[in-house]
Write a protein that holds these residues in place. Structure first.
Motif, PDB file in Angstrom:
ATOM      1  N   LYS A  27     -10.538 -49.900  35.598  1.00  0.00           N
ATOM      2  CA  LYS A  27     -11.001 -49.594  34.180  1.00  0.00           C
ATOM      3  C   LYS A  27     -11.899 -51.289  34.768  1.00  0.00           C
ATOM      4  O   LYS A  27     -11.451 -52.098  35.287  1.00  0.00           O
TER       5      LYS A  27
ATOM      6  N   ASP B 118      -4.545 -54.065  26.559  1.00  0.00           N
ATOM      7  CA  ASP B 118      -5.869 -53.886  27.311  1.00  0.00           C
ATOM      8  C   ASP B 118      -7.220 -53.554  26.384  1.00  0.00           C
ATOM      9  O   ASP B 118      -8.151 -53.306  26.805  1.00  0.00           O
TER      10      ASP B 118
ATOM     11  N   VAL C 242     -10.609 -55.653  26.729  1.00  0.00           N
ATOM     12  CA  VAL C 242     -11.086 -54.944  27.000  1.00  0.00           C
ATOM     13  C   VAL C 242     -12.455 -55.425  25.784  1.00  0.00           C
ATOM     14  O   VAL C 242     -14.007 -55.425  26.006  1.00  0.00           O
TER      15      VAL C 242
ATOM     16  N   THR D 257      -5.805 -51.549  36.287  1.00  0.00           N
ATOM     17  CA  THR D 257      -5.536 -50.362  36.307  1.00  0.00           C
ATOM     18  C   THR D 257      -4.780 -50.586  34.891  1.00  0.00           C
ATOM     19  O   THR D 257      -3.824 -51.193  34.297  1.00  0.00           O
TER      20      THR D 257
ATOM     21  N   ALA E 136      -4.687 -44.625  30.517  1.00  0.00           N
ATOM     22  CA  ALA E 136      -5.798 -43.632  30.240  1.00  0.00           C
ATOM     23  C   ALA E 136      -5.510 -43.729  28.091  1.00  0.00           C
ATOM     24  O   ALA E 136      -7.051 -44.055  27.796  1.00  0.00           O
TER      25      ALA E 136
ATOM     26  N   GLY F 152      -7.386 -47.013  27.794  1.00  0.00           N
ATOM     27  CA  GLY F 152      -9.530 -46.953  27.857  1.00  0.00           C
ATOM     28  C   GLY F 152      -9.613 -46.419  27.178  1.00  0.00           C
ATOM     29  O   GLY F 152     -11.110 -46.511  27.117  1.00  0.00           O
TER      30      GLY F 152
ATOM     31  N   MET G 107     -18.346 -50.309  30.035  1.00  0.00           N
ATOM     32  CA  MET G 107     -17.475 -49.465  30.759  1.00  0.00           C
ATOM     33  C   MET G 107     -16.817 -48.224  31.550  1.00  0.00           C
ATOM     34  O   MET G 107     -17.609 -47.716  31.478  1.00  0.00           O
TER      35      MET G 107
ATOM     36  N   THR H 100     -14.721 -46.363  34.601  1.00  0.00           N
ATOM     37  CA  THR H 100     -13.441 -46.027  34.270  1.00  0.00           C
ATOM     38  C   THR H 100     -12.825 -44.643  35.230  1.00  0.00           C
ATOM     39  O   THR H 100     -13.757 -43.774  35.014  1.00  0.00           O
TER      40      THR H 100
END
Length: 332
Positions: A134, A201, A205, A222, A225, A228, A242, A244
């Motif tokens: 990411k 995270d 973000v 990293t 997912a 993310g 962003m 990924t």
């Protein structure tokens, strides 16, 4: 004579479900918060999962969990493919992280949250529970300013140039993991500072979207997912960039991804690739953090703070709630 009022599909998420998903994350956060500081990550996570599932199954939706805590054989976690809701209402995709920062909650450290996203059916990326590379920055920059395949030094320099500041004024947020040792060293060689986080995270973000207040200019590294896609849902609402890539480094992972419709294992995903339609994002604080206050247990009230966002309108609401019917929360 009765009259049927048709509600356009694009309004369903806002009119019916905005406060509903707040209730979901509130219940999960309160349940997890009861176990703060007790050192039992699994129990805190399970409490949040159970509460989130119960509340989701009260909502008038036909929901499918597309980003969850694992595959079907890992139940009772909210698993990928699980159906939730009362099987009436709009068809929606759901991404969940009932307790982001299980270690933070178990140790009563800052930043644990309960979070979820809801989107129109078929619009969220269906991704396996694997690692994801990411990189993210906030809004207001030229498109494709950052490049997931560029050396971290290049991305730091590009961002500093766009902001009109020296690289020493840039702060990068990175998960504190052994796998990031080389990344951290590369960032620091530019003169930029690195803020390390042990978990969380999704919030990390989101911090890039408000760098003036958070001090975070870029997120690199990293992580999971599921986190993310949840983070992308939030940035879809408030802006930012962003990019990924799923880390599918075994045959098993590639096969799982292919079974979910991912034909290109090396694809780079933008926010719009991960969240294609209207979406809602909500997060409730479990422990106090820079984004949200944690759950407070008072004598006659439980206090929560939640942020809820919607992509179509760009609306961000902070909801501080006093829950006085304590018996209902004790059921969780």
């Amino acid at each position: 004579m009765s009259t049927t009022i048709s509600v356009p599909p694009q309004l369903l998420l806002e009119r019916i479900l905005t406060l509903e998903i707040v209730r979901v994350t509130e219940r999960a956060a309160v349940s997890a918060a009861r176990l703060r500081g007790l050192g039992n990550e699994k129990a805190a996570d399970q409490a949040a999962v159970d509460a989130m599932r119960r509340e989701l199954n009260r909502i008038p939706i036909e929901g499918t969990v597309v980003i969850g805590e694992g595959e079907r054989d890992e139940a009772p976690m909210l698993f990928i493919g699980e159906k939730v809701g009362i099987n009436a209402g709009p068809q929606v995709d759901i991404a969940v992280d009932p307790l982001e920062g299980t270690t933070l909650c178990a140790k009563d450290m800052p930043g644990a949250i309960a979070t979820m996203a809801m989107a129109e059916g078929g619009t969220l990326l269906h991704a396996p529970d694997v690692y994801m590379q990411k990189i993210a920055i906030g809004p207001g920059y030229d498109k494709h300013l950052i490049d997931i395949d560029a050396p971290p030094e290049d991305n730091i320099r590009r961002l500093a140039q766009a902001k009109g500041v020296p690289t020493s004024s840039i702060t990068a947020l990175v998960l504190d993991r052994a796998r990031h040792a080389e990344l951290i060293s590369s960032i620091r060689k530019t003169g930029a500072s690195v803020r390390l986080i042990s978990d969380g995270d999704v919030a990390g973000v989101i911090h890039t979207a408000d760098s003036d207040n958070t001090g975070v200019d870029i997120y690199i590294g990293t992580g999971g997912a599921p986190e993310g896609v949840l983070a992308a849902s939030a940035l879809r609402c408030i802006g930012g960039q962003m990019y990924t890539r799923l880390i599918l480094d075994t045959h098993e992972k590639r096969n799982r991804a292919e079974s979910m419709g991912i034909s290109d294992p090396d694809m780079i995903y933008s926010i719009e690739d991960m969240v294609k339609g209207d979406c809602l994002f909500a997060a409730t604080g479990v422990t106090d953090g820079s984004m949200l206050s944690g759950v407070k247990f008072r004598k006659d009230v439980i206090q929560t703070e939640t942020v809820v966002m919607r992509s179509v309108t760009g609306t961000v609401r902070y909801i501080k709630a006093d829950h006085r019917q304590l018996d209902k929360f004790h059921l969780d």
